[in-house]
Design a protein around this motif. Structure first.
Motif, PDB file in Angstrom:
ATOM      1  N   ILE A 606      -3.078  17.411 155.955  1.00 58.99           N
ATOM      2  CA  ILE A 606      -4.639  17.984 155.402  1.00 58.99           C
ATOM      3  C   ILE A 606      -5.008  18.298 156.840  1.00 58.99           C
ATOM      4  CG2 ILE A 606      -7.527  17.233 155.770  1.00 58.99           C
ATOM      5  CD1 ILE A 606      -5.986  14.360 154.279  1.00 58.99           C
ATOM      6  N   GLN A 607      -4.896  18.882 157.921  1.00 61.16           N
ATOM      7  CA  GLN A 607      -5.546  19.793 159.127  1.00 61.16           C
ATOM      8  C   GLN A 607      -4.767  20.816 159.578  1.00 61.16           C
ATOM      9  OE1 GLN A 607      -4.598  17.242 162.562  1.00 61.16           O
ATOM     10  NE2 GLN A 607      -6.230  17.087 162.944  1.00 61.16           N
ATOM     11  N   LYS A 608      -2.905  20.503 158.953  1.00 58.52           N
ATOM     12  CA  LYS A 608      -3.056  21.898 158.925  1.00 58.52           C
ATOM     13  C   LYS A 608      -3.614  23.011 157.947  1.00 58.52           C
ATOM     14  CE  LYS A 608       1.809  23.779 157.912  1.00 58.52           C
ATOM     15  NZ  LYS A 608       3.393  23.685 157.588  1.00 58.52           N
ATOM     16  N   SER A 609      -3.861  22.362 157.217  1.00 54.66           N
ATOM     17  CA  SER A 609      -4.486  23.020 155.313  1.00 54.66           C
ATOM     18  C   SER A 609      -6.231  24.471 155.666  1.00 54.66           C
ATOM     19  CB  SER A 609      -4.793  22.347 154.415  1.00 54.66           C
ATOM     20  OG  SER A 609      -5.832  21.563 154.537  1.00 54.66           O
ATOM     21  N   PHE A 610      -6.406  23.514 157.005  1.00 46.98           N
ATOM     22  CA  PHE A 610      -7.794  24.042 157.756  1.00 46.98           C
ATOM     23  C   PHE A 610      -6.785  25.488 158.457  1.00 46.98           C
ATOM     24  CE2 PHE A 610      -9.460  19.724 156.846  1.00 46.98           C
ATOM     25  CZ  PHE A 610     -10.668  20.499 155.776  1.00 46.98           C
ATOM     26  N   LEU A 611      -6.249  25.476 158.990  1.00 49.55           N
ATOM     27  CA  LEU A 611      -5.700  26.386 160.009  1.00 49.55           C
ATOM     28  C   LEU A 611      -6.240  27.469 159.913  1.00 49.55           C
ATOM     29  CD1 LEU A 611      -2.363  25.111 161.341  1.00 49.55           C
ATOM     30  CD2 LEU A 611      -4.131  25.190 162.576  1.00 49.55           C
ATOM     31  N   GLY A 612      -6.131  27.898 158.438  1.00 52.43           N
ATOM     32  CA  GLY A 612      -6.159  29.308 158.112  1.00 52.43           C
ATOM     33  C   GLY A 612      -8.348  29.581 157.621  1.00 52.43           C
ATOM     34  N   LEU A 613      -8.742  29.062 157.592  1.00 52.70           N
ATOM     35  CA  LEU A 613      -9.517  28.716 157.617  1.00 52.70           C
ATOM     36  C   LEU A 613     -11.128  28.575 158.456  1.00 52.70           C
ATOM     37  CD1 LEU A 613     -10.473  25.753 154.594  1.00 52.70           C
ATOM     38  CD2 LEU A 613     -10.100  28.398 154.326  1.00 52.70           C
ATOM     39  N   PHE A 614     -10.650  28.022 159.610  1.00 49.34           N
ATOM     40  CA  PHE A 614     -11.572  28.463 161.138  1.00 49.34           C
ATOM     41  C   PHE A 614     -10.701  28.884 162.252  1.00 49.34           C
ATOM     42  CE2 PHE A 614     -12.642  25.069 158.412  1.00 49.34           C
ATOM     43  CZ  PHE A 614     -13.981  24.838 158.326  1.00 49.34           C
ATOM     44  N   GLU A 615     -11.566  30.010 162.868  1.00 53.14           N
ATOM     45  CA  GLU A 615     -11.021  30.438 164.257  1.00 53.14           C
ATOM     46  C   GLU A 615     -10.835  29.711 165.258  1.00 53.14           C
ATOM     47  OE1 GLU A 615      -9.445  33.478 164.586  1.00 53.14           O
ATOM     48  OE2 GLU A 615      -9.643  33.514 162.704  1.00 53.14           O
ATOM     49  N   GLN A 616     -11.677  28.524 165.341  1.00 52.19           N
ATOM     50  CA  GLN A 616     -11.671  27.520 166.438  1.00 52.19           C
ATOM     51  C   GLN A 616     -12.062  26.157 166.125  1.00 52.19           C
ATOM     52  OE1 GLN A 616     -14.754  29.296 169.625  1.00 52.19           O
ATOM     53  NE2 GLN A 616     -13.390  30.534 170.541  1.00 52.19           N
ATOM     54  N   PHE A 617     -11.670  25.644 167.099  1.00 53.55           N
ATOM     55  CA  PHE A 617     -11.184  23.796 167.212  1.00 53.55           C
ATOM     56  C   PHE A 617     -11.982  22.909 168.159  1.00 53.55           C
ATOM     57  CE2 PHE A 617      -8.542  26.123 163.658  1.00 53.55           C
ATOM     58  CZ  PHE A 617      -8.593  25.318 163.080  1.00 53.55           C
ATOM     59  N   GLY A 618     -12.554  22.119 167.892  1.00 53.16           N
ATOM     60  CA  GLY A 618     -12.575  21.226 169.133  1.00 53.16           C
ATOM     61  C   GLY A 618     -11.886  20.682 169.653  1.00 53.16           C
ATOM     62  N   TYR A 619     -12.214  19.685 170.422  1.00 56.50           N
ATOM     63  CA  TYR A 619     -10.697  18.745 171.152  1.00 56.50           C
ATOM     64  C   TYR A 619     -11.656  17.824 171.719  1.00 56.50           C
ATOM     65  CZ  TYR A 619      -9.839  21.667 175.562  1.00 56.50           C
ATOM     66  OH  TYR A 619      -9.684  22.015 176.542  1.00 56.50           O
ATOM     67  N   ALA A 620     -11.132  16.714 172.600  1.00 51.12           N
ATOM     68  CA  ALA A 620     -11.843  16.004 173.437  1.00 51.12           C
ATOM     69  C   ALA A 620     -10.678  15.820 174.180  1.00 51.12           C
ATOM     70  CB  ALA A 620     -12.121  14.478 173.064  1.00 51.12           C
ATOM     71  N   GLU A 621      -9.676  16.792 174.813  1.00 51.71           N
ATOM     72  CA  GLU A 621      -8.878  15.553 175.301  1.00 51.71           C
ATOM     73  C   GLU A 621      -7.162  16.170 175.704  1.00 51.71           C
ATOM     74  OE1 GLU A 621      -7.444  12.098 178.226  1.00 51.71           O
ATOM     75  OE2 GLU A 621      -8.919  11.529 176.386  1.00 51.71           O
ATOM     76  N   ILE A 622      -6.803  17.175 176.582  1.00 51.63           N
ATOM     77  CA  ILE A 622      -5.497  17.639 176.955  1.00 51.63           C
ATOM     78  C   ILE A 622      -4.765  16.774 177.073  1.00 51.63           C
ATOM     79  CG2 ILE A 622      -4.178  19.846 177.504  1.00 51.63           C
ATOM     80  CD1 ILE A 622      -6.337  21.440 175.761  1.00 51.63           C
ATOM     81  N   GLY A 623      -3.586  16.457 176.578  1.00 46.26           N
ATOM     82  CA  GLY A 623      -2.506  15.878 178.015  1.00 46.26           C
ATOM     83  C   GLY A 623      -1.536  16.332 177.887  1.00 46.26           C
ATOM     84  N   TRP A 624      -0.355  16.773 178.780  1.00 40.49           N
ATOM     85  CA  TRP A 624       0.949  16.860 178.698  1.00 40.49           C
ATOM     86  C   TRP A 624       1.570  16.065 180.194  1.00 40.49           C
ATOM     87  CZ3 TRP A 624       3.817  20.650 181.391  1.00 40.49           C
ATOM     88  CH2 TRP A 624       5.580  20.568 180.860  1.00 40.49           C
ATOM     89  N   SER A 625       2.901  15.919 180.020  1.00 43.09           N
ATOM     90  CA  SER A 625       3.810  15.767 181.109  1.00 43.09           C
ATOM     91  C   SER A 625       5.041  15.583 180.493  1.00 43.09           C
ATOM     92  CB  SER A 625       3.928  14.062 181.020  1.00 43.09           C
ATOM     93  OG  SER A 625       4.141  13.558 179.494  1.00 43.09           O
ATOM     94  N   GLY A 652      -8.083  15.423 169.030  1.00 47.50           N
ATOM     95  CA  GLY A 652      -9.214  15.946 168.191  1.00 47.50           C
ATOM     96  C   GLY A 652     -11.246  15.426 168.738  1.00 47.50           C
ATOM     97  N   SER A 653     -11.759  16.527 168.801  1.00 51.80           N
ATOM     98  CA  SER A 653     -13.497  15.889 168.298  1.00 51.80           C
ATOM     99  C   SER A 653     -13.654  16.892 168.201  1.00 51.80           C
ATOM    100  CB  SER A 653     -13.512  15.557 169.423  1.00 51.80           C
ATOM    101  OG  SER A 653     -15.230  15.397 169.757  1.00 51.80           O
ATOM    102  N   GLY A 654     -15.170  16.408 167.308  1.00 55.32           N
ATOM    103  CA  GLY A 654     -16.052  17.498 166.529  1.00 55.32           C
ATOM    104  C   GLY A 654     -15.866  17.656 165.393  1.00 55.32           C
ATOM    105  N   ILE A 655     -16.757  18.564 164.681  1.00 52.37           N
ATOM    106  CA  ILE A 655     -16.489  19.573 163.305  1.00 52.37           C
ATOM    107  C   ILE A 655     -16.093  21.287 163.554  1.00 52.37           C
ATOM    108  CG2 ILE A 655     -16.924  19.781 161.010  1.00 52.37           C
ATOM    109  CD1 ILE A 655     -18.784  17.188 161.664  1.00 52.37           C
ATOM    110  N   PRO A 656     -14.823  21.779 163.314  1.00 52.13           N
ATOM    111  CA  PRO A 656     -13.273  20.933 163.018  1.00 52.13           C
ATOM    112  C   PRO A 656     -13.098  20.104 163.778  1.00 52.13           C
ATOM    113  CG  PRO A 656     -13.509  23.774 162.477  1.00 52.13           C
ATOM    114  CD  PRO A 656     -14.794  23.336 163.256  1.00 52.13           C
ATOM    115  N   ALA A 657     -12.125  19.496 164.035  1.00 54.66           N
ATOM    116  CA  ALA A 657     -11.547  19.288 164.282  1.00 54.66           C
ATOM    117  C   ALA A 657     -10.078  19.119 164.519  1.00 54.66           C
ATOM    118  CB  ALA A 657     -11.894  17.644 165.073  1.00 54.66           C
ATOM    119  N   ILE A 658      -8.886  19.124 165.169  1.00 50.44           N
ATOM    120  CA  ILE A 658      -7.398  18.995 165.073  1.00 50.44           C
ATOM    121  C   ILE A 658      -7.404  17.775 166.464  1.00 50.44           C
ATOM    122  CG2 ILE A 658      -6.599  21.378 166.679  1.00 50.44           C
ATOM    123  CD1 ILE A 658      -5.238  21.769 163.629  1.00 50.44           C
ATOM    124  N   THR A 659      -6.183  17.770 165.771  1.00 48.40           N
ATOM    125  CA  THR A 659      -5.140  16.209 166.881  1.00 48.40           C
ATOM    126  C   THR A 659      -3.978  16.839 166.594  1.00 48.40           C
ATOM    127  OG1 THR A 659      -7.006  14.360 166.676  1.00 48.40           O
ATOM    128  CG2 THR A 659      -4.144  14.435 167.084  1.00 48.40           C
TER     129      THR A 659
END
Length: 688
Positions: A606-625, A652-659
């Motif tokens: 579902i999220q993949k289908s939105f990639l071409g519709l929006f230029e930016q997405f909101g997020y709540a947190e980023i983490g990588w190790s 992800g967080s907000g609209i549109p959001a992506i995880t």
């Protein structure tokens, strides 16, 4: 600091040999003169069991004279020992031999030394006061000849040894050798040696010798020579109680490897003159001319009894550094970065040695350039005056017009230097770096029992990150780099940092601590440290790397970082969103690049289908190790994902959001870097 001990032959060795053989011949002639009937005697034998001297010894020396039917003379020496060298079975045979009251002649004789047989003739004339000995190889094909002629009048005498195509290997095998003997494989000698004196002493000598096709080596393989040609021209004369001498050696051809040095003969020349007196060799005037490099004047005094250098002086001007660097400096720096450095310019050296220690060394450099073969550093128009004295303070300086370290340009710099024995200091120096500068203060280096130690502290003035990254040929970064350099120390080949190095980057703060660098000038430096970056602006970071736009702030911690030859082999890294209230957005391009880096499906259908519709997405947190061990990175994220056993990278967080979720736990580190490079350069990542 003491030089290697020197080695000398004892000066009375020739006197001993001369006395021995003079007495031997006189005894034999007296025997013949006193017993003229000996010619009719069928056989006469005379034997000496032992002849001993501190320098040499002879055992079983026998003389046989057979008078009929044809006079035959035989001299046998069972054993001759000089030092540690011993020869067995030396035999002289002359048939026939002519003996009368005035002369002894042998026109057909043989000489056996070991397993080598040689033909021989000799003539001893009391009337003409002359002795002639000529030796040739038994083979008629050889052109080798050794001819000794001795003439005397009353107590004065003179002798000439002429050598034609003499086999040097045979001569070398006859001479005494030490435990570390050099084996001569081939050598051809041509020339003459002249001696003169009174009674049994030598008062003058001269030598004009040419050595060609010389080859040698030792058992270890650390010393060898091939195809060497040498010319020797020397004279010595006794004046009252001392000897005055002069000599010249020219080396036009051949190669020598003397670990770690390699030299080829190109017309190098050594000339010297001096005296020998009171058990000391004194070189009053010497000159060493190294073809293609320059010349050095020197003098020295060496003791014969203790075989040591007592004092020396050397001065050289305008030495060509390119040749000197290649033949002497680089071999001595084989395990350092200088081993792969090219040099040009001129060098001056003044050195003084006395009292079993170095007293003074002054080094001058004129318009020198140094270039590392791997592009790690370069220096242009380097001029230096570096004086050193073992007991006095001296002031010097280093100046260069420009330089570069790992691609970072350095501007014109002047560095004052102070020396005080084995202590070197730089009170303060400013080095321009791009549009900023690096300040070095309180630099002190000293020689300790464990080796060289040094320390300094300093300051890094603001440097443009855009200019810095351009010099390093990496993606542009923005902002400035500045900070305080804490106390840096070097001991036991390890450089360490006291405290923390703090500098600004990407509108945040970076801190380096626990830094330790082993072998900083070696070919494989080893670096360990911990590093952290706080409140880094993702907008500046992602814009610098053309990764797509991300807005927000992150903290980065890298513990147990280990680099070998500047390549990471170990670290524990963690990236997380910074605390605080700020805008958190991520662009479509950045999401695609992150997915490409993950190497697997990272968003829901579902999220993949939105990639071409929006230029930016909101997020709540980023983490990588990443835990890197060798070439494998064990990856993780904010925490476990809700399904499929993955780990969450972006929540992800907000609209549109992506995880974004990752699945590959173990990733090949070089492959991950290659993906990152491809994503940045192509701008067209592939979504798996």
């Amino acid at each position: 600091m003491k030089p290697d001990r020197l080695w000398f032959h004892r000066g009375d060795f020739l006197d001993c040999v001369y006395r021995l053989f003079t007495r031997f011949w006189l005894f034999f002639l007296i025997l013949v003169l006193c017993f003229p009937a000996i010619a009719a005697t069928p056989r006469f034998d005379f034997t000496l069991e032992n002849i001993r001297h501190p320098v040499f010894s002879i055992r079983s020396a026998g003389i046989k004279l057979i008078g009929a039917p044809s006079p035959t003379l035989e001299i046998n020496l069972g054993e001759v020992a000089i030092g540690k060298q011993t020869w067995h079975g030396l035999r002289l045979r002359c048939n026939p031999v002519h003996i009368d009251r005035e002369s002894m002649n042998c026109n057909t004789g043989t000489l056996q030394i070991g397993e080598r047989f040689m033909t021989m003739i000799f003539r001893l004339s009391l009337q003409h006061k002359q002795f002639v000995l000529e030796i040739r190889p038994a083979s008629n094909k050889s052109k080798e000849k050794w001819r000794l002629e001795v003439n005397w009048q009353a107590s004065k005498w003179q002798g000439v040894l002429q050598v034609v195509n003499g086999e040097g290997k045979f001569l070398a095998d006859l001479l005494p050798q030490g435990d570390d003997r050099i084996q001569v494989h081939q050598a051809i000698l041509n020339g003459n040696i002249r001696l003169s004196g009174n009674n049994a002493s030598v008062s003058a000598l001269s030598a004009r010798l040419g050595i060609s096709k010389l080859s040698f080596s030792d058992a270890s393989g650390l010393h060898a020579g091939e195809g060497i040609d040498l010319q020797l021209d020397a004279d010595a004369q006794q004046k009252r109680n001392d000897w005055q001498w002069r000599g010249k050696i020219t080396w036009p051809e051949g190669e020598i490897f003397w670990q770690p040095f390699y030299f080829s003969g190109e017309g190098h020349q050594l000339t010297a003159r001096g005296t020998v007196k009171d058990e000391r060799i004194n070189i009053t005037q010497g000159e060493f001319n190294l073809a293609g490099t320059g010349k050095a004047d020197f003098s020295a005094v060496a003791g014969i009894a203790d075989q040591s250098l007592q004092q020396a002086w050397l001065s050289a001007r305008d030495l060509e550094l390119s040749a000197l660097f290649g033949s002497i400096i680089r071999p001595l720096a084989v395990d350092t970065a200088l081993a792969e450095t090219e040099a040009a310019g001129q060098m001056n050296i003044d050195w003084r040695y006395q009292g079993n220690d170095n007293q003074e060394l002054i080094v001058g450099l004129q318009d020198v350039s140094l270039t590392d073969a791997h592009g790690r550093f370069a220096v242009e128009r380097l001029n230096a005056h570096i004086p050193w004295n073992s007991n006095e303070k001296r002031d010097g300086s280093i100046r260069f017009s420009n330089a570069q370290m790992v691609g970072i340009p350095l501007g014109e710099t002047y560095i004052p230097i102070g020396t005080d024995g084995m202590r070197f200091s730089i009170p303060r120096a400013e080095i321009p770096v791009l549009d900023g500068k690096m300040l070095i203060e309180n630099f002190v280096a000293s020689m300790q029992a464990s080796g060289w130690q040094w320390q300094f502290d300093g300051l890094l003035a603001p440097i443009s990150m855009e200019k810095l990254t351009e010099s390093l040929h990496i993606q542009p970064m923005f902002g400035t780099l500045s900070g305080t350099i804490p106390r840096m120390s070097y001991a036991n080949s390890i450089m360490t940092m006291d405290g923390e190095l703090v500098f600004g980057i990407f509108d945040g703060v970076a801190v380096a601590r626990n830094l330790a660098l082993s072998g900083p000038l070696s070919l494989t430096p080893h670096l360990t440290m911990d590093m952290a970056m706080y409140h880094i602006d993702l907008d500046l970071l992602t814009r610098a790397y053309s990764f797509g736009n991300m807005q927000g702030r992150v903290d980065v911690e890298i513990d147990d970082l280990e680099l070998i030859n500047w390549e990471p082999v170990k670290f524990d890294a963690k990236l997380a969103s910074s605390a605080g209230d700020y805008k958190r957005r991520i662009s479509q391009a950045a999401i695609k690049n992150l997915i490409a880096l993950g190497g697997g499906l990272a968003v829901t259908a579902i999220q993949k289908s939105f990639l071409g519709l929006f230029e930016q997405f909101g997020y709540a947190e980023i983490g990588w190790s990443c835990k890197l061990r060798g070439s494998v990175c064990n990856m993780g994220g904010i925490g476990p994902a809700t399904h499929d056993g993955g780990y969450m990278l972006i929540k992800g967080s907000g609209i549109p959001a992506i995880t974004i979720t990752g699945y590959n736990r173990k990733v090949d580190w070089p492959e991950l870097l290659e993906r990152l490079r491809h994503a940045i350069e192509s701008g067209n990542p592939i979504i798996h």
